[in-house]
Write a protein that holds these residues in place. Structure first.
Motif, PDB file in Angstrom:
ATOM      1  N   UNK A  22      -2.375   6.048 -10.543  1.00 11.61           N
ATOM      2  CA  UNK A  22      -1.771   6.268  -9.222  1.00 11.61           C
ATOM      3  C   UNK A  22      -2.725   5.866  -8.107  1.00 11.61           C
ATOM      4  N   UNK A  23      -4.025   6.157  -8.268  1.00  5.40           N
ATOM      5  CA  UNK A  23      -5.007   5.786  -7.246  1.00  5.40           C
ATOM      6  C   UNK A  23      -5.029   4.279  -7.015  1.00  5.40           C
ATOM      7  N   UNK A  24      -4.956   3.518  -8.088  1.00  8.65           N
ATOM      8  CA  UNK A  24      -4.964   2.049  -7.973  1.00  8.65           C
ATOM      9  C   UNK A  24      -3.744   1.549  -7.207  1.00  8.65           C
ATOM     10  N   UNK A  25      -2.600   2.137  -7.493  1.00 12.85           N
ATOM     11  CA  UNK A  25      -1.369   1.697  -6.835  1.00 12.85           C
ATOM     12  C   UNK A  25      -1.351   2.114  -5.351  1.00 12.85           C
ATOM     13  N   UNK A  26      -1.836   3.313  -5.081  1.00  9.57           N
ATOM     14  CA  UNK A  26      -1.927   3.772  -3.688  1.00  9.57           C
ATOM     15  C   UNK A  26      -2.889   2.877  -2.907  1.00  9.57           C
ATOM     16  N   UNK A  27      -4.009   2.516  -3.541  1.00  8.87           N
ATOM     17  CA  UNK A  27      -4.989   1.652  -2.879  1.00  8.87           C
ATOM     18  C   UNK A  27      -4.409   0.270  -2.605  1.00  8.87           C
ATOM     19  N   UNK A  28      -3.650  -0.261  -3.556  1.00  7.16           N
ATOM     20  CA  UNK A  28      -3.042  -1.586  -3.376  1.00  7.16           C
ATOM     21  C   UNK A  28      -2.060  -1.575  -2.208  1.00  7.16           C
ATOM     22  N   UNK A  29      -1.157  -0.605  -2.211  1.00 10.93           N
ATOM     23  CA  UNK A  29      -0.158  -0.526  -1.132  1.00 10.93           C
ATOM     24  C   UNK A  29      -0.840  -0.212   0.200  1.00 10.93           C
TER      25      UNK A  29
END
Length: 199
Positions: A22-29
């Motif tokens: 989830x952290x990776x996806x939040x960082x990407x967005x």
């Protein structure tokens, strides 16, 4: 005792895996959204719409509606720029799973949709509503545009977390369900959205 400890370790491992995902996806967005003031503009619109709806004086109400068109235009411009930037994200990183499992987008690619395509649907829906096509009363226009924005928020939360979490946030934040929002967007948005994400 050993079985309990093993279950605890498995649960901790699963939580760490989920959190990292989830952290990776939040960082990407966030790396794309951070360049814009989309969230702030959305809040300004929501507050402005509520102020206009509470206003009893027709002239003052009309003045508020007119002032809000500038915010609507800015929101459209910024969101369309964000979508254009996000369209350059690698396809695999933009996949959203319909399954509530970390890394399900990698394990079950057939059960995914492309966030870039769905964001394009949202951009078209938000722009269409802001331009008031088809022509509606200011109140109905505000209702439709709010629904378009709420559905877009739901999609972003789905990408970062899961559909269930996104739906729960929608209910807590805006006191409305995913089903209600989906029913309230323009028919063109609903058709295009469902064609991509599924029922």
């Amino acid at each position: 005792m050993d079985l309990f400890f093993l279950a605890l370790m498995v649960a901790a491992g699963a939580y760490a895996l989920k959190s990292g995902y989830e952290r990776k996806r939040i960082a990407l967005l966030g790396s794309h959204l951070g360049q814009y003031q989309i969230e702030k503009l959305m809040e300004s619109l929501t507050e402005g719409y509520m102020r206009a709806l509470r206003e009893d004086d027709p002239e003052r109400r009309a003045s508020i509606w007119n002032l809000l068109t500038t915010t609507e235009t800015k929101l459209c411009e910024q969101f369309n720029n964000f979508v254009a930037g996000f369209s350059r994200v690698e396809g695999a990183a933009a996949r959203v799973s319909r399954l509530p499992l970390p890394y399900a987008d990698k394990l079950f690619p057939a059960a995914t949709f492309d966030l870039r395509q769905v964001l394009l649907v949202h951009a078209e829906g938000i722009t269409r509503a802001a331009k008031n096509k088809p022509e509606q009363s200011p109140k109905n226009k505000a209702f439709t545009l709010s629904a378009e924005v709420f559905l877009m928020q739901h999609t972003c939360h789905w990408f970062c977390k899961s559909k269930a979490v996104a739906s729960a946030r929608l209910l807590v934040r805006h006191k409305t369900s995913y089903e209600q929002v989906l029913a309230s967007v323009a028919p063109e948005t609903r058709r295009a959205y469902l064609a991509l994400v599924g029922p």
